[in-house]
Design an enzyme around this catalytic site. Structure first.
Site, PDB file in Angstrom:
ATOM      1  N   GLU A 113       5.457 -31.635   8.442  1.00 25.27           N
ATOM      2  CA  GLU A 113       4.715 -30.688   7.595  1.00 25.27           C
ATOM      3  C   GLU A 113       3.544 -31.323   6.842  1.00 25.27           C
ATOM      4  N   TYR A 159       3.595 -34.147   5.016  1.00 24.38           N
ATOM      5  CA  TYR A 159       3.945 -34.925   3.819  1.00 24.38           C
ATOM      6  C   TYR A 159       3.814 -36.432   4.114  1.00 24.38           C
ATOM      7  N   ARG A 210      13.534 -35.054   9.942  1.00 20.45           N
ATOM      8  CA  ARG A 210      12.678 -33.899  10.297  1.00 20.45           C
ATOM      9  C   ARG A 210      11.398 -34.444  10.900  1.00 20.45           C
ATOM     10  N   HIS A 213       0.938 -28.395   6.484  1.00 16.54           N
ATOM     11  CA  HIS A 213       0.619 -27.274   5.595  1.00 16.54           C
ATOM     12  C   HIS A 213      -0.868 -26.924   5.642  1.00 16.54           C
ATOM     13  N   GLN A 239       6.881 -12.891   0.691  1.00 19.06           N
ATOM     14  CA  GLN A 239       6.406 -12.321  -0.562  1.00 19.06           C
ATOM     15  C   GLN A 239       7.185 -12.772  -1.795  1.00 19.06           C
TER      16      GLN A 239
HETATM   17  P1  FAD Z   1       8.022   5.199  -0.674  1.00 20.02           P
HETATM   18  O1  FAD Z   1       8.243   4.174   0.344  1.00 20.02           O
HETATM   19  O2  FAD Z   1       6.704   5.874  -0.703  1.00 20.02           O
HETATM   20  O3  FAD Z   1       9.159   6.300  -0.497  1.00 20.02           O
HETATM   21  C1  FAD Z   1       9.169   7.521  -1.184  1.00 20.02           C
HETATM   22  C2  FAD Z   1      10.037   8.515  -0.444  1.00 20.02           C
HETATM   23  O4  FAD Z   1      10.214   9.677  -1.248  1.00 20.02           O
HETATM   24  C3  FAD Z   1       9.449   8.990   0.858  1.00 20.02           C
HETATM   25  O5  FAD Z   1      10.356   8.772   1.925  1.00 20.02           O
HETATM   26  C4  FAD Z   1       9.206  10.492   0.632  1.00 20.02           C
HETATM   27  O6  FAD Z   1       9.421  11.256   1.811  1.00 20.02           O
HETATM   28  C5  FAD Z   1      10.250  10.797  -0.416  1.00 20.02           C
HETATM   29  N1  FAD Z   1       9.945  11.987  -1.248  1.00 20.02           N
HETATM   30  C6  FAD Z   1       8.848  12.180  -2.020  1.00 20.02           C
HETATM   31  N2  FAD Z   1       8.978  13.345  -2.677  1.00 20.02           N
HETATM   32  C7  FAD Z   1      10.164  13.877  -2.332  1.00 20.02           C
HETATM   33  C8  FAD Z   1      10.870  15.054  -2.704  1.00 20.02           C
HETATM   34  N3  FAD Z   1      10.387  15.925  -3.579  1.00 20.02           N
HETATM   35  N4  FAD Z   1      12.066  15.281  -2.134  1.00 20.02           N
HETATM   36  C9  FAD Z   1      12.602  14.410  -1.234  1.00 20.02           C
HETATM   37  N5  FAD Z   1      11.977  13.272  -0.874  1.00 20.02           N
HETATM   38  C10 FAD Z   1      10.792  13.020  -1.420  1.00 20.02           C
HETATM   39  N6  FAD Z   1       4.901  -3.524   1.001  1.00 20.02           N
HETATM   40  C11 FAD Z   1       5.242  -4.779   1.033  1.00 20.02           C
HETATM   41  O7  FAD Z   1       5.876  -5.265   0.091  1.00 20.02           O
HETATM   42  N7  FAD Z   1       4.927  -5.586   2.083  1.00 20.02           N
HETATM   43  C12 FAD Z   1       4.246  -5.119   3.138  1.00 20.02           C
HETATM   44  O8  FAD Z   1       3.967  -5.872   4.065  1.00 20.02           O
HETATM   45  C13 FAD Z   1       3.867  -3.774   3.150  1.00 20.02           C
HETATM   46  N8  FAD Z   1       3.180  -3.267   4.181  1.00 20.02           N
HETATM   47  C14 FAD Z   1       2.832  -1.964   4.157  1.00 20.02           C
HETATM   48  C15 FAD Z   1       2.121  -1.440   5.237  1.00 20.02           C
HETATM   49  C16 FAD Z   1       1.757  -0.107   5.248  1.00 20.02           C
HETATM   50  C17 FAD Z   1       0.969   0.423   6.405  1.00 20.02           C
HETATM   51  C18 FAD Z   1       2.127   0.733   4.162  1.00 20.02           C
HETATM   52  C19 FAD Z   1       1.750   2.180   4.160  1.00 20.02           C
HETATM   53  C20 FAD Z   1       2.817   0.221   3.092  1.00 20.02           C
HETATM   54  C21 FAD Z   1       3.164  -1.129   3.068  1.00 20.02           C
HETATM   55  N9  FAD Z   1       3.850  -1.697   2.002  1.00 20.02           N
HETATM   56  C22 FAD Z   1       4.220  -3.001   2.039  1.00 20.02           C
HETATM   57  C23 FAD Z   1       4.101  -0.940   0.787  1.00 20.02           C
HETATM   58  C24 FAD Z   1       5.572  -0.518   0.665  1.00 20.02           C
HETATM   59  O9  FAD Z   1       5.977   0.130   1.835  1.00 20.02           O
HETATM   60  C25 FAD Z   1       5.716   0.369  -0.560  1.00 20.02           C
HETATM   61  O10 FAD Z   1       5.351  -0.364  -1.705  1.00 20.02           O
HETATM   62  C26 FAD Z   1       7.142   0.863  -0.712  1.00 20.02           C
HETATM   63  O11 FAD Z   1       7.511   1.628   0.405  1.00 20.02           O
HETATM   64  C27 FAD Z   1       7.283   1.715  -1.965  1.00 20.02           C
HETATM   65  O12 FAD Z   1       8.601   2.151  -2.029  1.00 20.02           O
HETATM   66  P2  FAD Z   1       9.051   3.468  -2.793  1.00 20.02           P
HETATM   67  O13 FAD Z   1      10.484   3.599  -2.502  1.00 20.02           O
HETATM   68  O14 FAD Z   1       8.606   3.421  -4.187  1.00 20.02           O
HETATM   69  O15 FAD Z   1       8.234   4.657  -2.142  1.00 20.02           O
HETATM   70  P1  NAP Z   2      -4.685  -1.692  -2.875  1.00 20.68           P
HETATM   71  O1  NAP Z   2      -4.206  -2.997  -2.431  1.00 20.68           O
HETATM   72  O2  NAP Z   2      -4.751  -1.372  -4.296  1.00 20.68           O
HETATM   73  O3  NAP Z   2      -6.131  -1.513  -2.226  1.00 20.68           O
HETATM   74  C1  NAP Z   2      -6.882  -0.369  -2.402  1.00 20.68           C
HETATM   75  C2  NAP Z   2      -8.293  -0.589  -1.834  1.00 20.68           C
HETATM   76  O4  NAP Z   2      -9.019   0.592  -2.009  1.00 20.68           O
HETATM   77  C3  NAP Z   2      -9.051  -1.693  -2.518  1.00 20.68           C
HETATM   78  O5  NAP Z   2      -9.782  -2.386  -1.530  1.00 20.68           O
HETATM   79  C4  NAP Z   2      -9.987  -0.959  -3.454  1.00 20.68           C
HETATM   80  O6  NAP Z   2     -11.112  -1.791  -3.542  1.00 20.68           O
HETATM   81  C5  NAP Z   2     -10.196   0.374  -2.766  1.00 20.68           C
HETATM   82  N1  NAP Z   2     -10.322   1.518  -3.672  1.00 20.68           N
HETATM   83  C6  NAP Z   2      -9.595   1.791  -4.782  1.00 20.68           C
HETATM   84  N2  NAP Z   2      -9.990   2.953  -5.329  1.00 20.68           N
HETATM   85  C7  NAP Z   2     -10.968   3.443  -4.542  1.00 20.68           C
HETATM   86  C8  NAP Z   2     -11.762   4.622  -4.596  1.00 20.68           C
HETATM   87  N3  NAP Z   2     -11.622   5.518  -5.554  1.00 20.68           N
HETATM   88  N4  NAP Z   2     -12.703   4.794  -3.629  1.00 20.68           N
HETATM   89  C9  NAP Z   2     -12.869   3.881  -2.663  1.00 20.68           C
HETATM   90  N5  NAP Z   2     -12.142   2.758  -2.564  1.00 20.68           N
HETATM   91  C10 NAP Z   2     -11.202   2.548  -3.490  1.00 20.68           C
HETATM   92  O7  NAP Z   2      -3.806  -0.535  -2.206  1.00 20.68           O
HETATM   93  P2  NAP Z   2      -3.312  -0.261  -0.730  1.00 20.68           P
HETATM   94  O8  NAP Z   2      -4.090  -1.008   0.286  1.00 20.68           O
HETATM   95  O9  NAP Z   2      -3.248   1.224  -0.627  1.00 20.68           O
HETATM   96  O10 NAP Z   2      -1.853  -0.822  -0.713  1.00 20.68           O
HETATM   97  C11 NAP Z   2      -0.847  -0.200  -1.528  1.00 20.68           C
HETATM   98  C12 NAP Z   2       0.187  -1.209  -1.933  1.00 20.68           C
HETATM   99  O11 NAP Z   2       0.949  -1.602  -0.799  1.00 20.68           O
HETATM  100  C13 NAP Z   2      -0.491  -2.433  -2.484  1.00 20.68           C
HETATM  101  O12 NAP Z   2      -0.096  -2.659  -3.797  1.00 20.68           O
HETATM  102  C14 NAP Z   2      -0.078  -3.543  -1.586  1.00 20.68           C
HETATM  103  O13 NAP Z   2       0.347  -4.687  -2.316  1.00 20.68           O
HETATM  104  C15 NAP Z   2       1.086  -2.982  -0.788  1.00 20.68           C
HETATM  105  N6  NAP Z   2       0.963  -3.552   0.560  1.00 20.68           N
HETATM  106  C16 NAP Z   2       1.277  -4.843   0.717  1.00 20.68           C
HETATM  107  C17 NAP Z   2       1.099  -5.421   1.940  1.00 20.68           C
HETATM  108  C18 NAP Z   2       1.463  -6.867   2.135  1.00 20.68           C
HETATM  109  O14 NAP Z   2       1.268  -7.388   3.222  1.00 20.68           O
HETATM  110  N7  NAP Z   2       1.980  -7.552   1.175  1.00 20.68           N
HETATM  111  C19 NAP Z   2       0.588  -4.688   2.991  1.00 20.68           C
HETATM  112  C20 NAP Z   2       0.263  -3.379   2.787  1.00 20.68           C
HETATM  113  C21 NAP Z   2       0.431  -2.819   1.561  1.00 20.68           C
HETATM  114  P3  NAP Z   2     -12.447  -1.405  -4.285  1.00 20.68           P
HETATM  115  O15 NAP Z   2     -12.031  -0.761  -5.560  1.00 20.68           O
HETATM  116  O16 NAP Z   2     -13.172  -2.695  -4.447  1.00 20.68           O
HETATM  117  O17 NAP Z   2     -13.186  -0.501  -3.364  1.00 20.68           O
HETATM  118 FE1  SF4 Z   3      11.195 -14.565   2.100  1.00 16.75          FE
HETATM  119 FE2  SF4 Z   3      12.950 -12.580   1.908  1.00 16.75          FE
HETATM  120 FE3  SF4 Z   3      10.519 -12.101   2.908  1.00 16.75          FE
HETATM  121 FE4  SF4 Z   3      12.343 -13.499   4.282  1.00 16.75          FE
HETATM  122  S1  SF4 Z   3      12.469 -11.337   3.698  1.00 16.75           S
HETATM  123  S2  SF4 Z   3      10.221 -14.040   4.013  1.00 16.75           S
HETATM  124  S3  SF4 Z   3      13.350 -14.634   2.656  1.00 16.75           S
HETATM  125  S4  SF4 Z   3      10.987 -12.761   0.813  1.00 16.75           S
END
Ligand code: FAD
Ligand code: NAP
Ligand code: SF4
Length: 672
Positions: free
Chosen positions: A165, A167, A215, A253, A340
């Site tokens: 890695e 080191y 390692r 790294h 994460q």
């Molecule tokens: P949500 O996942 O939004 O779930 C809410 C649920 O509530 C939904 O299933 C909806 O159908 C249900 N619901 C809403 N209103 C009602 C109602 N009135 N009655 C019944 N059901 C209802 N996060 C990461 O940490 N790492 C990632 O790599 C990552 N990648 C992502 C990639 C994409 C493309 C997207 C879209 C998101 C990603 N996220 C990632 C974000 C992550 O998925 C969200 O932060 C997380 O799902 C939030 O969880 P939650 O339970 O708060 O809400």
């Molecule tokens: P986000 O990370 O907050 O990004 C939103 C983007 O939209 C930013 O680029 C922002 O940049 C732009 N934006 C915000 N308001 C806007 C407006 N009014 N008009 C135009 N552009 C606007 O949110 P997200 O991409 O929707 O992701 C949602 C959450 O899911 C995030 O918190 C993220 O951490 C999580 N997530 C995590 C991963 C992961 O791999 N860890 C992957 C997917 C999602 P500007 O304001 O500069 O334009």
């Molecule tokens: Fe790390 Fe848990 Fe994500 Fe695996 S699932 S990479 S152990 S945070």
């Protein structure tokens, strides 16, 4: 027997391990303070109970110079031993075995006392190391030996000598970082003397009945690393010097090729370990992106290695081995390789944990115990927050109803799992499906919860986990049907043209860009395609395993835009953001900051970039402009006087991720 190769005992001569599972070294942040060793002991004890054959601690330094960071964990003085004894006693009480990793950071040390074979700064640390004198080299070897002897005194079953890695040891071996002309540098034979002397003298000091894992960097993935013939020679000499096991190290790294993130194919580097099979007689361990028993079993059954190392998968599920052995692998909480809560935390000087298992490294604090009073609880929303909350509530003995308007559990994870390179997110949904069922949760899908339904249900308490609504944008033409939201693309699968602008360059904007440029199925599902894309030479004829990358042709032309100044993606996660940026760069995605959105029409998207007008000739615009909390129902219920808890995106949408959602859901469940 389930997974017969995985659960075959391994005879090391003086000791027989019960299976082929090695819990690889992971820095948790608990190693650095004596007061955290009770927590660390509980963490290891839980994993020993979970059936793993052998564990390795996070890196412990043999000297102050070898610290990873100031005041990092070390075992250099007699009074350091009692804290380590807490770990070994806790593990042995559970019938487990544990080795201590001796890690000298060399020029990766994040402090001004760092040393290295030559005075060459690393690209990932701000400190220039001091070059060790010949006496300094001898003293450092002795530091390793004394550290190993103390580890033995503290009750460890062995040590792992960290030779990969990038080191210190790796820095000695590679011409990249070793420009010495004395007995410790020059040709490959002299560069490898340093690790060989460490292993030889350590064996002499600890005797025959103590495990020494070495390692070994089998693929440096940086310029001027080792070539394969040097690696084979090193492995043979290390074996002769007295090592019991050779573990695999992949990539320094500072390498610009991902080695453990989720887009690396499962077991994507086991072929490297296999190449060393037959060259040495001692057991070889395969590593990197091995996370499920089927994968581990195949590696062993195909003769690619004698053991498998998994680190993060055992953070995610301490009972991984027992579940596999019992044929319950569908119950494994699979590591999705997101980094994460583990590596990202460590890089931020925070205690490691796990996105899918918030109890990891918090075993003494986050306890889920039976509830004193059984309550009827409705959880609305089966996204990560709701699934985690409902399953923990059910396990505590509450009567739980989980309601979601969608036809499947998972919330936004159902969109995340479609992103190329995020295939692992499927596993989390599989896991929760079983866990909710085992916890007796009444899961009602395809049902929209409203105030009337919840009143009629007569619940004692209601948990609102309804997530978010995507933020919309407004400019002339933004109501055109060609302007889509990310849900139109990922949930409704609307067709998207050949040229696309994405508004918003956050996590979702990056993910959608990858979805639009990557051919399906993604290279993550195919080691050969993936190594070709990233420039890894599978023939191992090229030094360091490097060859020019050959990215596949993007399937669309994409512009990724943000309003703020600076490099898009700068705020993505520390250990994975660079992979997303490099992927999109290789796919020729145009990433622009300081963008103003003017209008959309038949010519495309009219923008200003740094104040200058420009027309992006796109067929579609996909809006990924962030999210707003979806908490209307919560407010209605609170006004009606119900006992309501709000978690996940429904609580706060800004900077929401699944780590926070699952953690919040789990912690709330522990308090009701
Ligand atoms: P949500 O996942 O939004 O779930 C809410 C649920 O509530 C939904 O299933 C909806 O159908 C249900 N619901 C809403 N209103 C009602 C109602 N009135 N009655 C019944 N059901 C209802 N996060 C990461 O940490 N790492 C990632 O790599 C990552 N990648 C992502 C990639 C994409 C493309 C997207 C879209 C998101 C990603 N996220 C990632 C974000 C992550 O998925 C969200 O932060 C997380 O799902 C939030 O969880 P939650 O339970 O708060 O809400
Ligand atoms: P986000 O990370 O907050 O990004 C939103 C983007 O939209 C930013 O680029 C922002 O940049 C732009 N934006 C915000 N308001 C806007 C407006 N009014 N008009 C135009 N552009 C606007 O949110 P997200 O991409 O929707 O992701 C949602 C959450 O899911 C995030 O918190 C993220 O951490 C999580 N997530 C995590 C991963 C992961 O791999 N860890 C992957 C997917 C999602 P500007 O304001 O500069 O334009
Ligand atoms: Fe790390 Fe848990 Fe994500 Fe695996 S699932 S990479 S152990 S945070």
């Amino acid at each position: 027997m389930n997974y017969p190769h995985l659960f075959a005992p391994l005879d090391l001569g003086h000791v027989t391990l019960p299976n082929r599972i090695l819990m690889g070294s992971m820095h948790t942040g608990l190693e650095d303070k004596a007061s955290d060793y009770n927590k660390l002991a509980a963490y290891f004890a839980e994993r020993a109970r979970g059936g793993v054959g052998l564990m390795v601690t996070g890196g412990i330094s043999p000297s102050i110079e070898g610290w990873l960071k100031p005041f990092g964990g070390r075992l250099t003085l007699p009074w350091h031993k009692p804290r380590h004894r807490k770990l070994t006693r806790a593990v042995h009480a559970e019938g487990g075995r544990i080795c201590m990793q001796i890690l000298h950071a060399g020029r990766y040390g994040y402090h001004p006392l760092s040393v290295a074979p030559s005075k060459i700064k690393s690209p990932i640390t701000p400190f220039t190391p001091r070059a060790l004198s010949a006496r300094g080299v001898e003293r450092t070897i002795n530091d390793f030996v004394h550290c190993a002897r103390r580890a033995r005194d503290a009750g460890y079953d062995g040590v792992e000598v960290m030779g990969s890695e990038g080191y210190l040891i790796n820095q000695f071996i590679a011409a990249r970082t070793n420009r010495r002309s004395d007995a410790w540098g020059g040709d490959a034979a002299r560069r490898m003397r340093f690790p060989v002397e460490i292993v030889r003298r350590t064996r002499e000091a600890v005797g025959p009945d103590f495990i020494i894992i070495y390692r070994l960097s089998m693929l440096d993935l940086v310029e001027d690393g080792q070539d394969w013939s040097e690696i084979v020679a090193l492995a043979k000499t290390i074996e002769a010097a007295g090592a019991s096991i050779i573990n695999t190290g992949i990539g320094w790294h500072e390498a610009r090729i991902p080695t453990i993130v989720t887009s690396v194919p499962r077991a994507g580097f086991a072929w490297v370990t296999q190449k060393l099979k037959g060259e040495v007689a001692i057991p070889l361990v395969a590593t990197n992106r091995i996370n499920m028993p089927e994968v581990a079993e195949r590696i062993l059954a195909d003769g690619e290695a004698d053991m498998v190392s998994m680190a993060r998968p055992l953070l995610a599920d301490p009972a991984w081995a027992n579940k596999a052995k019992a044929g319950r692998s569908e119950r494994i909480n699979t590591c999705i390789a997101c980094n994460q809560a583990c590596l990202d935390h460590v890089f931020q000087n925070k205690r490691a944990s796990c996105l899918v298992n918030p109890r990891a490294c918090h075993e003494t604090e986050l306890k889920i115990e039976p509830a004193s009073t059984r309550k009827r609880i409705a959880v609305i929303g089966a996204g990560p927050a709701g699934m985690a909350c409902a399953s923990n509530l059910g396990e505590r003995g509450h009567a739980v109803t989980l309601i979601d308007k969608a036809r499947e559990i998972g919330g936004q994870f159902n969109y995340a799992r479609q992103i190329p390179g995020k295939e692992e997110f499927h596993e989390t949904l599989r896991y929760f499906r079983h866990r909710l069922s085992d916890a007796g949760v009444d899961v009602r899908l395809g049902q929209t919860a409203d105030a009337a339904l919840l009143h009629a249900g007569g619940y004692d308490e209601v948990v609102i986990a309804t997530g978010i609504t995507p933020r919309t944008v407004s400019f002339p033409g933004s109501d055109d049907p060609r302007v889509l939201s990310y849900l139109d693309v990922l949930a409704r699968h609307q067709s998207v043209g050949a040229k696309v602008a994405i508004i918003g360059a956050g996590g979702i904007g990056f993910d959608v860009a990858e979805y639009l440029v990557e051919a399906a199925p993604s290279p993550t599902t195919d080691v050969t395609r993936w190594t070709r894309e990233w420039g890894v030479d599978m023939t191992l004829e090229k030094r360091s395993g490097l060859q020019p990358p050959r990215p596949e042709t993007p399937t669309r032309q994409v512009w990724l835009l943000q309003r703020s100044e600076g490099r898009p993606g700068a705020r993505l996660n520390k250990t994975t953001g660079w992979v997303h940026r490099a992927t999109l760069k290789a796919k020729r995605v145009t990433m622009l900051g300081k963008v103003g959105y003017e209008r959309f029409d038949d010519q495309g998207l009219h923008v200003t970039v740094d104040g200058k007008p420009q027309i992006l000739p796109v067929d579609n615009v996909v809006v990924c402009a962030g999210q707003e909390p979806n908490r209307g129902l919560a407010e209605e219920l609170i006004a009606a006087g119900l006992t309501v808890h709000v978690i996940g995106g429904a609580d706060v949408a800004a900077e929401l991720d699944a780590k926070r959602a699952i953690d919040q859901g789990t912690r709330l469940a522990g308090t009701i």
